[in-house]
Write an enzyme that holds these catalytic residues in place. Structure first.
Site, PDB file in Angstrom:
ATOM      1  CG  ASP A   1      -1.740   1.202   1.403  1.00 50.94           C
ATOM      2  OD1 ASP A   1      -2.420   1.574   0.435  1.00 50.94           O
ATOM      3  OD2 ASP A   1      -1.724   1.798   2.493  1.00 50.94           O
TER       4      ASP A   1
ATOM      5  CG  ASP B   1      -1.930   7.576   0.212  1.00 53.84           C
ATOM      6  OD1 ASP B   1      -0.848   8.131  -0.053  1.00 53.84           O
ATOM      7  OD2 ASP B   1      -2.941   7.668  -0.520  1.00 53.84           O
TER       8      ASP B   1
END
Length: 231
Positions: free
Chosen positions: A10, A12
């Site tokens: 991922d 953010d």
């Protein structure tokens, strides 16, 4: 841990420090738009209220409860409303100014570059993000992250958000990977961890705030450099 070939990250809240970058941006916009004179007396309250609202709206977006446009329309309108500002006083273009400025910030979680450099020498790295294309491109280039990843899978281009299994299927097909040789690393229990686990793919929970770990989550880390010892 077993041997993997493909690592899916991922972006953010996992590599790019969203909250820290958002806080810097909000400090600047608070002054630029004269929010104190408009009735937002506390900069701290403004940032805390925005952060709470933004996290909730992103959770709703992950699950398909709201659209991208709704998220962007609601997060500041709700924040200003919660702080008692009359709707007529909300600065025009505030959301647009935020969207332009925030992705240019370059704060990463500690050890991001060192960890990715190490992992890049051993594995094929990819990103799966629910963030928006125009923002993620700026973040990746400005932070010097793009060079680490072979594929960048963005949910709005695929048509499915994490935790939907279709985005994980798409990512594996694009990478030429199997579930057994792949692992997901992310901060969101719902989107990243349970999304991957329910798909049949291993996952590592990035938990820098040391929140209680659910018993059905097998592996967690508190700092990115722990990956160099795990993998």
């Amino acid at each position: 841990m077993k041997r993997y070939t493909h690592l899916f990250f991922d972006l953010d809240h996992t590599i790019w420090d969203f909250d820290r970058n958002a806080e810097e941006t909000l400090h600047e916009l608070y002054e630029l738009h004269g929010l104190q004179a408009l009735g937002v007396a506390s900069k701290v309250a403004f940032i805390e209220t925005y952060t709470r609202n933004n996290h909730q709206l992103w959770a709703d977006y992950h699950l398909g409860k709201i659209t991208k446009d709704a998220l962007r329309q609601l997060r500041f309108n709700k924040t200003f409303s919660d702080l008692g500002m009359h709707p007529d006083l909300i600065p025009a273009g505030f959301e647009d100014a935020y969207v332009q400025l925030c992705p240019t910030k370059t704060n990463l979680f500690p050890h991001a570059h060192e960890t990715l450099t190490y992992l890049h020498s051993k594995y094929k790295l990819h990103l799966i993000t629910n963030g928006f294309r125009e923002s993620q491109d700026v973040k990746l280039k400005g932070s010097g992250l793009a060079e680490y990843f072979q594929h960048i899978i963005i949910s709005e281009e695929v048509g499915f958000n994490k935790p939907h299994q279709a985005i994980f299927e798409h990512a594996l097909n694009l990478a030429g990977a199997t579930k057994e040789e792949s692992i997901m690393i992310g901060d969101s229990l719902e989107a990243d961890i349970y999304g991957a686990l329910n798909f049949g793919m291993d996952a590592i929970y990035f938990n820098p705030l040391k929140m209680p770990k659910p018993t059905d989550v097998p592996v967690q880390i508190h700092s990115l450099d722990e990956l160099t010892r795990l993998l």
